[in-house]
Write a protein that holds these residues in place. Sequence first.
Motif, PDB file in Angstrom:
ATOM      1  N   UNK A 139       0.839  -1.191   0.091  1.00 54.58           N
ATOM      2  CA  UNK A 139      -0.056  -0.008  -0.015  1.00 54.58           C
ATOM      3  C   UNK A 139       0.669   1.103  -0.051  1.00 54.58           C
ATOM      4  N   UNK A 140       1.989   1.264   0.607  1.00 55.34           N
ATOM      5  CA  UNK A 140       2.773   2.266   0.789  1.00 55.34           C
ATOM      6  C   UNK A 140       3.363   2.710  -0.517  1.00 55.34           C
ATOM      7  N   UNK A 141       3.880   1.398  -1.376  1.00 57.22           N
ATOM      8  CA  UNK A 141       4.231   1.912  -2.613  1.00 57.22           C
ATOM      9  C   UNK A 141       3.409   2.065  -3.672  1.00 57.22           C
ATOM     10  N   UNK A 142       2.377   1.545  -3.409  1.00 57.14           N
ATOM     11  CA  UNK A 142       1.111   2.137  -4.269  1.00 57.14           C
ATOM     12  C   UNK A 142       0.686   3.405  -4.304  1.00 57.14           C
ATOM     13  N   UNK A 143       0.675   3.936  -3.239  1.00 55.98           N
ATOM     14  CA  UNK A 143       0.258   5.446  -2.715  1.00 55.98           C
ATOM     15  C   UNK A 143       1.456   6.281  -2.818  1.00 55.98           C
ATOM     16  N   UNK A 144       2.618   5.909  -3.071  1.00 52.67           N
ATOM     17  CA  UNK A 144       3.919   6.811  -2.891  1.00 52.67           C
ATOM     18  C   UNK A 144       3.753   8.118  -3.508  1.00 52.67           C
ATOM     19  N   UNK A 145       3.212   8.142  -4.701  1.00 53.52           N
ATOM     20  CA  UNK A 145       3.283   9.503  -5.408  1.00 53.52           C
ATOM     21  C   UNK A 145       2.178  10.414  -4.831  1.00 53.52           C
ATOM     22  N   UNK A 146       1.103   9.998  -4.177  1.00 55.16           N
ATOM     23  CA  UNK A 146       0.232  10.642  -3.659  1.00 55.16           C
ATOM     24  C   UNK A 146       0.550  11.154  -2.248  1.00 55.16           C
ATOM     25  N   UNK A 147       1.279  10.390  -1.603  1.00 49.19           N
ATOM     26  CA  UNK A 147       1.712  10.564  -0.324  1.00 49.19           C
ATOM     27  C   UNK A 147       2.932  11.752  -0.387  1.00 49.19           C
ATOM     28  N   UNK A 148       3.615  11.580  -1.463  1.00 52.57           N
ATOM     29  CA  UNK A 148       4.607  12.621  -1.528  1.00 52.57           C
ATOM     30  C   UNK A 148       4.058  14.178  -2.031  1.00 52.57           C
ATOM     31  N   UNK A 149       2.998  13.962  -2.732  1.00 50.67           N
ATOM     32  CA  UNK A 149       2.378  15.291  -3.231  1.00 50.67           C
ATOM     33  C   UNK A 149       1.740  15.901  -1.907  1.00 50.67           C
ATOM     34  N   UNK A 150       1.252  15.139  -0.964  1.00 51.30           N
ATOM     35  CA  UNK A 150       0.390  15.623   0.190  1.00 51.30           C
ATOM     36  C   UNK A 150       1.403  16.100   1.263  1.00 51.30           C
TER      37      UNK A 150
END
Length: 156
Positions: A48-59
Amino acid sequence: MSAVAPLELNRPNPALASAFERVKAAWNKDQGLTYEDRMRYLERFGEAIKQWEERLATAVSEDFGNRSRHETALAEIFIPLAAIKYIRKHLRSWMRAESRETSWVFMPAKNKVIHQPLGVCGIISPWNYPLQLALIPIAYAIAAGNRVLLKPSELT
């Protein structure tokens, strides 16, 4: 001298109380997690962390007013993923019962420490590294067989 409103530490938060009740109900239903459950949840957590990496970095970048994506990738994504890998590698040995010395007074008895989950762990994460300082404690709490309730900083 200006009047400062007292900090309301005992103010009830209905959303938090409701979330706690749901997590506690899940704990009461299943109790501790098996080794297989823990490994599966940790694997899914890492995915899940890998899947959401880009969105997490943006946030994170938005929260910090344009924080470096390289810093976020290293500190907020790589380190938690490395921790999950480390936990998965060592989990079986951590779960083993440990023998302890027995006083001669109690012979022929044997002593062992059997590690057991606590139940529901509350994790309060700070604002400065909001992902790393939330995700790593979550991973260790899951590894210990607990359910987790996360309360992130209201600044993130």
